[in-house]
Design a protein around this motif. Structure first.
Motif, PDB file in Angstrom:
ATOM      1  N   PRO A  35      -9.868   1.206   9.524  1.00 15.01           N
ATOM      2  CA  PRO A  35     -10.909   1.135  10.533  1.00 15.01           C
ATOM      3  C   PRO A  35     -10.707   0.511  11.711  1.00 15.01           C
ATOM      4  O   PRO A  35      -9.878  -0.700  11.889  1.00 15.01           O
ATOM      5  CB  PRO A  35     -12.027   0.434   9.475  1.00 15.01           C
ATOM      6  N   LEU A  36     -11.480   0.531  12.675  1.00 13.73           N
ATOM      7  CA  LEU A  36     -11.201  -0.249  14.247  1.00 13.73           C
ATOM      8  C   LEU A  36     -11.402  -1.579  14.013  1.00 13.73           C
ATOM      9  O   LEU A  36     -11.033  -2.440  14.819  1.00 13.73           O
ATOM     10  CB  LEU A  36     -12.337   0.599  15.119  1.00 13.73           C
ATOM     11  N   SER A  37     -12.504  -2.199  13.346  1.00 12.54           N
ATOM     12  CA  SER A  37     -12.943  -3.326  13.096  1.00 12.54           C
ATOM     13  C   SER A  37     -13.292  -3.535  11.585  1.00 12.54           C
ATOM     14  O   SER A  37     -13.713  -2.695  10.849  1.00 12.54           O
ATOM     15  CB  SER A  37     -14.056  -3.936  14.202  1.00 12.54           C
ATOM     16  N   PRO A  38     -13.080  -4.691  11.017  1.00 11.54           N
ATOM     17  CA  PRO A  38     -12.762  -6.068  11.824  1.00 11.54           C
ATOM     18  C   PRO A  38     -11.274  -6.042  11.941  1.00 11.54           C
ATOM     19  O   PRO A  38     -10.377  -5.470  11.256  1.00 11.54           O
ATOM     20  CB  PRO A  38     -13.156  -7.302  10.789  1.00 11.54           C
ATOM     21  N   VAL A  39     -10.682  -6.703  12.958  1.00 13.08           N
ATOM     22  CA  VAL A  39      -9.329  -6.712  13.421  1.00 13.08           C
ATOM     23  C   VAL A  39      -8.540  -7.862  12.343  1.00 13.08           C
ATOM     24  O   VAL A  39      -9.209  -8.878  12.134  1.00 13.08           O
ATOM     25  CB  VAL A  39      -8.971  -7.143  14.727  1.00 13.08           C
ATOM     26  N   PRO A  40      -7.591  -7.347  11.457  1.00 18.32           N
ATOM     27  CA  PRO A  40      -7.017  -8.555  10.603  1.00 18.32           C
ATOM     28  C   PRO A  40      -6.183  -9.767  11.230  1.00 18.32           C
ATOM     29  O   PRO A  40      -6.032  -9.472  12.302  1.00 18.32           O
ATOM     30  CB  PRO A  40      -6.147  -7.658   9.767  1.00 18.32           C
ATOM     31  N   ALA A  41      -6.115 -10.779  10.560  1.00 17.35           N
ATOM     32  CA  ALA A  41      -5.631 -11.948  11.136  1.00 17.35           C
ATOM     33  C   ALA A  41      -4.053 -11.669  11.303  1.00 17.35           C
ATOM     34  O   ALA A  41      -3.322 -12.207  12.059  1.00 17.35           O
ATOM     35  CB  ALA A  41      -5.876 -13.435  10.418  1.00 17.35           C
ATOM     36  N   GLU A  42      -3.459 -10.865  10.465  1.00 21.22           N
ATOM     37  CA  GLU A  42      -2.083 -10.584  10.381  1.00 21.22           C
ATOM     38  C   GLU A  42      -1.567  -9.319   9.965  1.00 21.22           C
ATOM     39  O   GLU A  42      -2.622  -8.625   9.248  1.00 21.22           O
ATOM     40  CB  GLU A  42      -1.407 -11.683   9.725  1.00 21.22           C
ATOM     41  N   LEU A  43      -0.421  -8.770  10.178  1.00 27.88           N
ATOM     42  CA  LEU A  43      -0.009  -7.755   9.565  1.00 27.88           C
ATOM     43  C   LEU A  43       1.412  -8.058   8.913  1.00 27.88           C
ATOM     44  O   LEU A  43       2.319  -8.386   9.641  1.00 27.88           O
ATOM     45  CB  LEU A  43       0.052  -6.550  10.658  1.00 27.88           C
ATOM     46  N   LEU A  44       1.682  -7.534   7.742  1.00 31.94           N
ATOM     47  CA  LEU A  44       2.922  -7.936   7.026  1.00 31.94           C
ATOM     48  C   LEU A  44       3.647  -6.784   6.475  1.00 31.94           C
ATOM     49  O   LEU A  44       2.967  -5.631   6.199  1.00 31.94           O
ATOM     50  CB  LEU A  44       2.276  -8.703   5.669  1.00 31.94           C
ATOM     51  N   LEU A  45       5.016  -7.088   6.620  1.00 31.18           N
ATOM     52  CA  LEU A  45       5.870  -6.043   5.750  1.00 31.18           C
ATOM     53  C   LEU A  45       6.318  -6.737   4.753  1.00 31.18           C
ATOM     54  O   LEU A  45       6.648  -8.163   4.851  1.00 31.18           O
ATOM     55  CB  LEU A  45       7.057  -5.715   6.796  1.00 31.18           C
ATOM     56  N   LEU A  46       6.370  -6.539   3.504  1.00 33.89           N
ATOM     57  CA  LEU A  46       6.959  -7.207   2.245  1.00 33.89           C
ATOM     58  C   LEU A  46       8.269  -6.445   2.045  1.00 33.89           C
ATOM     59  O   LEU A  46       8.351  -5.568   1.646  1.00 33.89           O
ATOM     60  CB  LEU A  46       5.816  -7.067   1.245  1.00 33.89           C
ATOM     61  N   LYS A  47       9.093  -7.790   1.645  1.00 36.64           N
ATOM     62  CA  LYS A  47      10.340  -7.509   1.014  1.00 36.64           C
ATOM     63  C   LYS A  47      10.203  -6.614  -0.173  1.00 36.64           C
ATOM     64  O   LYS A  47      11.084  -5.837  -0.565  1.00 36.64           O
ATOM     65  CB  LYS A  47      11.283  -8.821   0.875  1.00 36.64           C
ATOM     66  N   SER A  48       9.178  -6.915  -0.943  1.00 31.80           N
ATOM     67  CA  SER A  48       9.212  -6.116  -2.462  1.00 31.80           C
ATOM     68  C   SER A  48       8.359  -4.921  -2.342  1.00 31.80           C
ATOM     69  O   SER A  48       8.014  -4.142  -3.391  1.00 31.80           O
ATOM     70  CB  SER A  48       8.241  -7.073  -3.541  1.00 31.80           C
ATOM     71  N   ALA A  49       8.104  -4.421  -1.164  1.00 30.20           N
ATOM     72  CA  ALA A  49       7.442  -2.967  -0.911  1.00 30.20           C
ATOM     73  C   ALA A  49       8.091  -1.902  -1.584  1.00 30.20           C
ATOM     74  O   ALA A  49       9.267  -1.702  -1.666  1.00 30.20           O
ATOM     75  CB  ALA A  49       7.151  -2.889   0.401  1.00 30.20           C
ATOM     76  N   PRO A  50       7.322  -1.185  -2.309  1.00 28.55           N
ATOM     77  CA  PRO A  50       8.159   0.033  -3.295  1.00 28.55           C
ATOM     78  C   PRO A  50       8.201   1.032  -1.942  1.00 28.55           C
ATOM     79  O   PRO A  50       7.633   1.137  -1.096  1.00 28.55           O
ATOM     80  CB  PRO A  50       6.992   0.347  -4.182  1.00 28.55           C
ATOM     81  N   ALA A  51       8.998   2.240  -2.551  1.00 24.97           N
ATOM     82  CA  ALA A  51       9.272   3.388  -1.734  1.00 24.97           C
ATOM     83  C   ALA A  51       7.780   3.793  -1.702  1.00 24.97           C
ATOM     84  O   ALA A  51       6.961   4.092  -2.477  1.00 24.97           O
ATOM     85  CB  ALA A  51      10.134   4.356  -2.504  1.00 24.97           C
ATOM     86  N   TRP A  52       7.783   4.630  -0.215  1.00 25.73           N
ATOM     87  CA  TRP A  52       6.211   5.215   0.046  1.00 25.73           C
ATOM     88  C   TRP A  52       6.478   6.361   1.084  1.00 25.73           C
ATOM     89  O   TRP A  52       7.251   6.032   1.919  1.00 25.73           O
ATOM     90  CB  TRP A  52       5.339   3.981   0.521  1.00 25.73           C
ATOM     91  N   ASP A  53       5.687   7.264   1.224  1.00 28.18           N
ATOM     92  CA  ASP A  53       5.941   8.492   2.019  1.00 28.18           C
ATOM     93  C   ASP A  53       4.751   8.511   2.803  1.00 28.18           C
ATOM     94  O   ASP A  53       4.646   9.720   3.442  1.00 28.18           O
ATOM     95  CB  ASP A  53       6.221   9.624   0.823  1.00 28.18           C
ATOM     96  N   GLY A  54       3.912   7.790   2.880  1.00 26.36           N
ATOM     97  CA  GLY A  54       2.645   8.045   3.856  1.00 26.36           C
ATOM     98  C   GLY A  54       3.041   7.409   5.157  1.00 26.36           C
ATOM     99  O   GLY A  54       4.003   6.820   5.297  1.00 26.36           O
TER     100      GLY A  54
END
Length: 309
Positions: free
Chosen positions: A241-260
């Motif tokens: 969604p265009l709003s609300p704008v989040p306070a931060e955007l994170l990449l996690l070291k534990s993120a699983p494989a994802w194809d999206g």
């Protein structure tokens, strides 16, 4: 009858992830070479000619050599390297931008680069719509997990745990620029600032825009609406969604494989600036997942089969 599939470079990071996504899929008969045969030109040629489809997970020059080895066969090829992304006779394997029907009919398909996947998903539809100018001097700030750099960079990051951030391509001229320019329809290549962080997978591609200086002064709402329309039927691409704008955007070291692929439009309250941001797995939609998506399309299978979405 099962489709005969050969992965040339199956022992590399991209090849291993492709094989993982093919686990349990009886539509394919995987042609496998042992450790000695993988470097034997004659064995590779035989496998390339015996396959219905070959996926090349090789450095650029080796990918070009593999294509030569396959000459005289009817084998269809998906090249995961950057060797053929703007080459004549090759179809660019970004179904959402190029069209699934073109990929379905193609014999030679070149997988997009991981960084260009994020950049093009954001910019190309907006240039086509006329909301963004083709001759604007775009900049791209991007960060990736270290797995995108191949085995040498993986070894370096895992051996030297003191590395917190790696910037590269400082002199310009990155190999991804030709496809960024060509498939976004730009007059000039963007200024590209890639970097690597100590996480195995994950990627953020950030395109900052001075909306008040752009021709037509587009609003964030218009950019968001155009992207929403463009990807409305996509099973792979989502738009936050265009709003609300989040306070931060994170990449996690534990993120699983994802194809999206997740897209974001962040606009300032006064409408003067915006940031177009793409989040993806550099080994998923940025590499192996994209190869499987193209493979599914080329084989007339549902394009999401075997993928993590």
């Amino acid at each position: 009858m099962a489709i005969r599939l050969f992965i040339d470079g199956a022992a590399g990071t991209t090849g291993l992830e492709i094989r993982e996504r093919l686990t349990g899929r009886d539509e394919f008969e995987l042609l496998v070479l042992d450790d000695a045969q993988r470097k034997d030109e004659s064995a590779r040629r035989d496998a390339l000619h015996a396959a219905d489809i070959a996926i090349l997970c090789l450095p650029d020059e080796a990918a070009k050599e593999a294509v030569k080895l396959a000459e005289g066969s009817g084998t269809r090829i998906i090249d995961a390297s950057s060797a053929h992304r703007v080459a004549e006779g090759w179809t660019y394997g970004f179904p959402e931008l190029i069209g699934r029907e073109k990929i379905a009919k193609a014999r030679l398909v070149s997988n997009p680069g991981c960084y260009p996947t994020g950049f093009l998903a954001l910019v190309a539809p907006l240039v086509r719509d006329g909301l963004l100018s083709a001759d604007w001097p775009y900049t791209v700030n991007a960060v990736s997990g270290y797995s995108g750099g191949g085995n040498a960079l993986i070894d370096r990051f895992e051996a030297d745990t003191d590395i917190a951030f790696r910037a590269y391509g400082l002199g310009g001229g990155h190999k991804h620029l030709p496809e960024m320019q060509a498939y976004a329809g730009l007059t000039h290549p963007p200024v590209f600032s890639p970097s690597v962080i100590p996480a195995h997978r994950g990627m953020v591609v950030d395109v900052p825009l001075s909306l008040s200086a752009l021709p037509g002064q587009p609003r964030g709402e218009a950019l968001h609406g155009a992207l929403a329309d463009f990807y409305a039927d996509s099973a792979f691409v989502s738009l936050a969604p265009l709003s609300p704008v989040p306070a931060e955007l994170l990449l996690l070291k534990s993120a699983p494989a994802w194809d999206g692929l997740a897209l974001h439009v962040y606009a300032s309250a006064d409408g003067a600036q915006a940031r177009l941001v793409a989040v993806l797995d550099n080994l998923g939609k940025g590499a192996s997942g994209a190869a499987i998506q193209n493979l599914n399309i080329m084989c007339g299978l549902p394009e999401t089969t075997g993928l993590r979405l």
